[in-house]
Design a protein around this motif. Structure first.
Motif, PDB file in Angstrom:
ATOM      1  N   PRO A  70      20.291   3.990 -11.810  1.00  0.00           N
ATOM      2  CA  PRO A  70      20.597   2.437 -12.308  1.00  0.00           C
ATOM      3  C   PRO A  70      19.901   1.919 -13.301  1.00  0.00           C
ATOM      4  CG  PRO A  70      19.898   2.571  -9.914  1.00  0.00           C
ATOM      5  CD  PRO A  70      19.574   4.080 -10.442  1.00  0.00           C
ATOM      6  N   VAL A  71      18.679   2.704 -13.971  1.00  0.00           N
ATOM      7  CA  VAL A  71      18.161   2.453 -15.176  1.00  0.00           C
ATOM      8  C   VAL A  71      19.355   2.635 -16.294  1.00  0.00           C
ATOM      9  CG1 VAL A  71      17.053   4.766 -16.031  1.00  0.00           C
ATOM     10  CG2 VAL A  71      16.094   2.709 -16.620  1.00  0.00           C
ATOM     11  N   LEU A  72      20.019   3.500 -16.271  1.00  0.00           N
ATOM     12  CA  LEU A  72      21.284   3.465 -17.039  1.00  0.00           C
ATOM     13  C   LEU A  72      21.897   2.383 -17.465  1.00  0.00           C
ATOM     14  CD1 LEU A  72      23.248   4.731 -19.005  1.00  0.00           C
ATOM     15  CD2 LEU A  72      24.247   5.571 -16.868  1.00  0.00           C
ATOM     16  N   GLY A  73      22.204   1.403 -16.094  1.00  0.00           N
ATOM     17  CA  GLY A  73      23.063   0.354 -16.395  1.00  0.00           C
ATOM     18  C   GLY A  73      22.051  -0.675 -17.103  1.00  0.00           C
ATOM     19  N   ALA A  74      20.772  -0.603 -16.725  1.00  0.00           N
ATOM     20  CA  ALA A  74      19.768  -1.817 -17.434  1.00  0.00           C
ATOM     21  C   ALA A  74      19.889  -1.316 -18.987  1.00  0.00           C
ATOM     22  CB  ALA A  74      18.486  -1.594 -17.037  1.00  0.00           C
ATOM     23  N   ALA A  75      19.873  -0.179 -19.352  1.00  0.00           N
ATOM     24  CA  ALA A  75      19.964  -0.065 -20.906  1.00  0.00           C
ATOM     25  C   ALA A  75      21.113  -0.157 -21.029  1.00  0.00           C
ATOM     26  CB  ALA A  75      19.738   1.753 -20.836  1.00  0.00           C
ATOM     27  N   LEU A  76      22.307  -0.070 -20.669  1.00  0.00           N
ATOM     28  CA  LEU A  76      23.406  -0.407 -21.091  1.00  0.00           C
ATOM     29  C   LEU A  76      23.852  -1.917 -21.347  1.00  0.00           C
ATOM     30  CD1 LEU A  76      25.960   2.018 -19.115  1.00  0.00           C
ATOM     31  CD2 LEU A  76      25.585   2.060 -21.703  1.00  0.00           C
ATOM     32  N   LEU A  77      23.102  -2.704 -20.540  1.00  0.00           N
ATOM     33  CA  LEU A  77      23.043  -4.180 -20.440  1.00  0.00           C
ATOM     34  C   LEU A  77      22.225  -4.530 -21.843  1.00  0.00           C
ATOM     35  CD1 LEU A  77      22.547  -4.990 -16.854  1.00  0.00           C
ATOM     36  CD2 LEU A  77      24.554  -5.724 -18.319  1.00  0.00           C
ATOM     37  N   GLY A  78      21.264  -3.771 -21.908  1.00  0.00           N
ATOM     38  CA  GLY A  78      20.436  -4.230 -23.284  1.00  0.00           C
ATOM     39  C   GLY A  78      21.216  -3.767 -24.574  1.00  0.00           C
ATOM     40  N   LEU A  79      21.888  -2.590 -24.640  1.00  0.00           N
ATOM     41  CA  LEU A  79      22.705  -2.408 -25.745  1.00  0.00           C
ATOM     42  C   LEU A  79      23.947  -3.584 -25.708  1.00  0.00           C
ATOM     43  CD1 LEU A  79      22.837   1.557 -25.447  1.00  0.00           C
ATOM     44  CD2 LEU A  79      21.641   0.170 -27.068  1.00  0.00           C
ATOM     45  N   ASP A  80      24.306  -4.139 -24.930  1.00  0.00           N
ATOM     46  CA  ASP A  80      25.402  -5.133 -24.844  1.00  0.00           C
ATOM     47  C   ASP A  80      24.942  -6.358 -25.531  1.00  0.00           C
ATOM     48  OD1 ASP A  80      27.359  -3.548 -23.431  1.00  0.00           O
ATOM     49  OD2 ASP A  80      26.905  -4.485 -21.535  1.00  0.00           O
TER      50      ASP A  80
END
Length: 324
Positions: free
Chosen positions: A295-305
């Protein structure tokens, strides 16, 4: 690329926390793991202290003292007011110029899609569902247990299994193999013995979650009561997904429905097949998919968004987590 273009990604669950420092080009500069995040139990300050240990180690490895944006997906951030309180607590630590806090279910959703569009249902210890669209619209549930209308999750399934097994043994309910299988898991011969052991603390209350796999095994062996509980969970999963799709005007178009958390990711055949069957009936254009990425991947992608990073940055961080 300076620290203002860097993201601190945080995925904090009840049992563990994963953090990552990610550059604006999607390069993962550092990662760290910490303990569970449980503000309802220890308070917000102590819970954030748990995050601080992992964040400090990640910052040291990345050679930074702060980032441009903190993207935190946190367990127990179930209501908007809780997200606001936790965001204020994280902002006070000065880890980043801006802070965005979301429930941890959003991390699973974003990890499973190429753009922030779709619905995720997570069934681990509890059950939750969120949805999002690129325009910022979201759908969510309080997910506070029975008080907010929820049914299911690993903990809830164990409670239901115990209830049916107890009634089967004393004659109030239908016969079920659960009455033998549940106490046998703890080396006991009867439900009465298990009830006594739980009540007196000889079997710790936290071990009840161990009974969820026993329920699924009993269902797989054909026990009607156990199978009915698994079917009910499938119905709950699909009910949440359909409501979220409807709220986001996604029911009439092809949209991903991500399935995550320990119970759904285990892909128990009866549960998996029933979820897909019910989705085909109630949301024919939904595209179900099990998410196994961290799930930390999702947090990273939201940050890049948030940073407006290009697609190649998203691809780079996704590639990193597909390798580990």
């Amino acid at each position: 690329m300076g620290p203002e273009h860097t993201v601190l990604a945080v995925d904090a669950g009840n049992s563990k926390t994963d953090v990552a420092v990610v550059a604006g080009d999607g390069s993962v500069l550092a990662t760290a793991r910490g303990g569970g995040f449980r503000p309802p139990v220890v308070g917000v300050r102590e819970a954030v202290d748990t995050l601080a240990d992992a964040v400090g180690r990640a910052f040291a490895e990345a050679g930074v003292t702060a980032v441009g944006h903190v993207s935190a997906c946190l367990a127990n951030a179930d209501l908007p007011v809780e997200e606001e309180q936790l965001a204020a607590a994280l902002h006070a630590r000065a880890w980043g110029a801006s802070v965005d806090v979301r429930n941890d279910t959003f991390a699973i959703l974003r990890a499973g899609v190429e753009e922030p569009r779709g619905v995720a249902v997570v069934c681990g210890a509890g059950i939750n569902c969120v949805g999002m669209r690129p325009d910022g619209r979201v759908a969510r549930f309080p997910a506070l247990g029975r008080v907010s209308g929820d049914w299911g999750g690993g903990w809830g399934l164990a409670e239901e299994a115990l209830w049916h097994a107890a009634r089967a043994e004393d004659g109030r309910g239908a016969p079920t193999e659960l009455a033998r299988a549940l106490p046998a898991h703890f080396g006991l011969s009867t439900m009465y013995a298990l009830i006594e052991a739980l009540h007196l603390g000889r079997v710790e209350d936290v071990r009840r979650h161990e009974l969820t796999p026993v329920l699924f095994a009993t269902a797989a062996d054909g026990d009607p009561v156990a199978r009915a509980l698994v079917d009910r969970l499938a119905d709950e999963v699909v009910a949440m997904a359909v409501v979220a799709l409807t709220r986001l005007d996604l029911l009439g178009e092809e949209a991903p429905v991500l399935l995550g958390g320990g119970v759904l990711a285990a892909r128990h055949p009866q549960l998996d097949d029933r979820v897909r069957e019910l989705l085909a009936e109630r949301a024919p254009k939904a595209v179900p998919r099990v998410v196994t990425a961290r799930p930390v991947l999702g947090a990273a992608l939201l940050g890049l968004d948030h940073l407006g990073a290009p697609a190649r940055a998203h691809a780079r961080v996704r590639e990193f987590y597909e390798r580990v």
